[in-house]
Design a protein around this motif. Structure first.
Motif, PDB file in Angstrom:
ATOM      1  N   GLN A   1       0.760  -1.322   0.038  1.00  0.00           N
ATOM      2  CA  GLN A   1       0.140   0.092  -0.027  1.00  0.00           C
ATOM      3  C   GLN A   1       1.017   1.285   0.039  1.00  0.00           C
ATOM      4  OE1 GLN A   1       0.385  -2.150   2.694  1.00  0.00           O
ATOM      5  NE2 GLN A   1       0.541  -0.758   4.603  1.00  0.00           N
ATOM      6  N   VAL A   2       2.091   1.152   0.469  1.00  0.00           N
ATOM      7  CA  VAL A   2       3.079   2.390   0.327  1.00  0.00           C
ATOM      8  C   VAL A   2       3.578   2.846  -1.194  1.00  0.00           C
ATOM      9  CG1 VAL A   2       5.409   3.287   1.108  1.00  0.00           C
ATOM     10  CG2 VAL A   2       3.781   1.998   2.556  1.00  0.00           C
ATOM     11  N   PRO A   3       2.974   3.992  -1.469  1.00  0.00           N
ATOM     12  CA  PRO A   3       3.364   4.363  -2.942  1.00  0.00           C
ATOM     13  C   PRO A   3       4.991   4.575  -2.997  1.00  0.00           C
ATOM     14  CG  PRO A   3       2.070   6.259  -1.786  1.00  0.00           C
ATOM     15  CD  PRO A   3       2.273   4.988  -0.792  1.00  0.00           C
ATOM     16  N   VAL A   4       5.220   4.275  -4.296  1.00  0.00           N
ATOM     17  CA  VAL A   4       6.659   4.269  -4.722  1.00  0.00           C
ATOM     18  C   VAL A   4       6.514   5.028  -5.926  1.00  0.00           C
ATOM     19  CG1 VAL A   4       8.822   3.194  -5.622  1.00  0.00           C
ATOM     20  CG2 VAL A   4       7.334   2.243  -3.720  1.00  0.00           C
ATOM     21  N   ILE A   5       7.166   6.187  -5.747  1.00  0.00           N
ATOM     22  CA  ILE A   5       7.253   7.241  -7.139  1.00  0.00           C
ATOM     23  C   ILE A   5       8.932   6.976  -7.640  1.00  0.00           C
ATOM     24  CG2 ILE A   5       7.384   9.694  -7.831  1.00  0.00           C
ATOM     25  CD1 ILE A   5       5.463  10.218  -5.740  1.00  0.00           C
ATOM     26  N   ILE A   6       8.860   6.367  -8.881  1.00  0.00           N
ATOM     27  CA  ILE A   6      10.182   6.001  -9.532  1.00  0.00           C
ATOM     28  C   ILE A   6      10.565   7.267 -10.288  1.00  0.00           C
ATOM     29  CG2 ILE A   6      11.296   4.595 -11.023  1.00  0.00           C
ATOM     30  CD1 ILE A   6       9.525   2.299  -9.838  1.00  0.00           C
ATOM     31  N   GLN A   7      11.820   7.626 -10.082  1.00  0.00           N
ATOM     32  CA  GLN A   7      12.395   8.606 -10.844  1.00  0.00           C
ATOM     33  C   GLN A   7      13.940   8.502 -11.345  1.00  0.00           C
ATOM     34  OE1 GLN A   7      15.149  10.519  -9.124  1.00  0.00           O
ATOM     35  NE2 GLN A   7      14.878   9.418  -7.197  1.00  0.00           N
ATOM     36  N   SER A   8      14.051   8.802 -12.699  1.00  0.00           N
ATOM     37  CA  SER A   8      15.301   8.283 -13.320  1.00  0.00           C
ATOM     38  C   SER A   8      15.838   9.490 -14.400  1.00  0.00           C
ATOM     39  CB  SER A   8      14.864   6.958 -14.006  1.00  0.00           C
ATOM     40  OG  SER A   8      16.187   6.663 -14.675  1.00  0.00           O
ATOM     41  N   ALA A   9      16.952   9.536 -14.600  1.00  0.00           N
ATOM     42  CA  ALA A   9      17.522  10.108 -15.759  1.00  0.00           C
ATOM     43  C   ALA A   9      17.648   9.551 -16.982  1.00  0.00           C
ATOM     44  CB  ALA A   9      18.953  10.970 -15.193  1.00  0.00           C
ATOM     45  N   TYR A  10      17.898   8.159 -16.828  1.00  0.00           N
ATOM     46  CA  TYR A  10      18.105   7.250 -17.970  1.00  0.00           C
ATOM     47  C   TYR A  10      16.605   7.085 -18.568  1.00  0.00           C
ATOM     48  CZ  TYR A  10      22.358   7.556 -15.757  1.00  0.00           C
ATOM     49  OH  TYR A  10      23.492   7.799 -15.388  1.00  0.00           O
ATOM     50  N   ILE A  11      16.150   7.689 -19.452  1.00  0.00           N
ATOM     51  CA  ILE A  11      14.775   7.115 -20.206  1.00  0.00           C
ATOM     52  C   ILE A  11      15.074   6.276 -21.399  1.00  0.00           C
ATOM     53  CG2 ILE A  11      12.699   8.182 -21.229  1.00  0.00           C
ATOM     54  CD1 ILE A  11      13.373   8.799 -18.264  1.00  0.00           C
ATOM     55  N   LEU A  12      15.275   5.175 -21.027  1.00  0.00           N
ATOM     56  CA  LEU A  12      15.674   3.976 -22.107  1.00  0.00           C
ATOM     57  C   LEU A  12      14.077   3.367 -22.442  1.00  0.00           C
ATOM     58  CD1 LEU A  12      18.666   2.441 -20.379  1.00  0.00           C
ATOM     59  CD2 LEU A  12      18.585   4.203 -21.915  1.00  0.00           C
ATOM     60  N   SER A  13      14.130   2.821 -23.742  1.00  0.00           N
ATOM     61  CA  SER A  13      13.064   2.022 -24.102  1.00  0.00           C
ATOM     62  C   SER A  13      12.670   0.931 -23.099  1.00  0.00           C
ATOM     63  CB  SER A  13      13.377   1.444 -25.514  1.00  0.00           C
ATOM     64  OG  SER A  13      12.241   0.568 -25.890  1.00  0.00           O
ATOM     65  N   GLY A  14      11.467   1.265 -22.681  1.00  0.00           N
ATOM     66  CA  GLY A  14      10.937   0.115 -21.782  1.00  0.00           C
ATOM     67  C   GLY A  14      11.176   0.335 -20.142  1.00  0.00           C
ATOM     68  N   GLU A  15      11.970   1.297 -19.851  1.00  0.00           N
ATOM     69  CA  GLU A  15      12.264   1.535 -18.545  1.00  0.00           C
ATOM     70  C   GLU A  15      11.226   1.927 -17.672  1.00  0.00           C
ATOM     71  OE1 GLU A  15      15.156   4.709 -16.989  1.00  0.00           O
ATOM     72  OE2 GLU A  15      16.356   2.923 -16.794  1.00  0.00           O
ATOM     73  N   GLU A  16      10.248   2.689 -18.418  1.00  0.00           N
ATOM     74  CA  GLU A  16       9.059   3.186 -17.626  1.00  0.00           C
ATOM     75  C   GLU A  16       8.075   1.872 -17.623  1.00  0.00           C
ATOM     76  OE1 GLU A  16       5.419   6.724 -17.694  1.00  0.00           O
ATOM     77  OE2 GLU A  16       7.056   6.622 -19.516  1.00  0.00           O
ATOM     78  N   ASN A  17       7.806   1.184 -18.237  1.00  0.00           N
ATOM     79  CA  ASN A  17       7.034  -0.064 -18.172  1.00  0.00           C
ATOM     80  C   ASN A  17       7.717  -1.048 -17.261  1.00  0.00           C
ATOM     81  OD1 ASN A  17       5.035   0.919 -20.104  1.00  0.00           O
ATOM     82  ND2 ASN A  17       6.121  -0.493 -21.715  1.00  0.00           N
ATOM     83  N   ARG A  18       8.922  -1.341 -17.293  1.00  0.00           N
ATOM     84  CA  ARG A  18       9.683  -1.962 -16.239  1.00  0.00           C
ATOM     85  C   ARG A  18       9.551  -1.415 -14.820  1.00  0.00           C
ATOM     86  NH1 ARG A  18      15.704  -2.870 -16.881  1.00  0.00           N
ATOM     87  NH2 ARG A  18      15.397  -4.105 -15.235  1.00  0.00           N
ATOM     88  N   SER A  19       9.513  -0.138 -14.712  1.00  0.00           N
ATOM     89  CA  SER A  19       9.303   0.390 -13.340  1.00  0.00           C
ATOM     90  C   SER A  19       7.881   0.279 -12.888  1.00  0.00           C
ATOM     91  CB  SER A  19       9.300   2.017 -13.393  1.00  0.00           C
ATOM     92  OG  SER A  19      10.434   2.508 -13.846  1.00  0.00           O
TER      93      SER A  19
END
Length: 128
Positions: A83-101
């Motif tokens: 239930q604890v939200p996790v906000i992922i942040q990254s400087a490396y915007i690679l193909s699929g990285e957002e989906n993997r997150s």
């Protein structure tokens, strides 16, 4: 019109970030909004801190870190307290990285550099 900042008094945010400058940026922004912050320098430290602290209300997670990356740390944190939200942040915007997150259990994904207003608006959705 005046901008009204949210008040996160009593809320604890775990900042998981290996870059000291980025961690200071997040910490300064959150402290101005009265949040309590805890800093972990890598995913392993984040999981250990999370296990030992029932007061963490939100996790701000970097992806690319030594020892344990943000994907693995997010999976472990979500197993402990989904239930604890996790906000992922990254400087490396690679193909699929957002989906993997999201597959790892992340609730939001923010691309660095993160504007302060975007950070606050995103956190505000999870910390009522």
């Amino acid at each position: 019109m005046a901008i009204i900042n949210p008040d996160f008094t009593g809320k604890t945010v775990l900042i998981v970030e290996d870059n000291e400058t980025s961690s200071f940026y997040f910490e300064a922004a959150l402290k101005k909004l009265n949040a309590i912050t805890i800093w972990a320098k890598n995913g392993k430290e984040a999981v250990d801190l999370f296990r030992g602290n029932d007061q963490i209300d939100l996790v701000l997670m970097d992806l690319n870190m030594p020892e344990m990356d943000g994907f693995e740390a997010t999976k472990m944190i979500k197993k402990i307290k989904p239930q604890v939200p996790v906000i992922i942040q990254s400087a490396y915007i690679l193909s699929g990285e957002e989906n993997r997150s999201f597959e790892a259990g992340g609730d939001e994904f923010l691309a660095k550099p993160i504007r302060l207003s975007m950070l606050v608006d995103t956190i505000k959705r999870y910390l009522k």
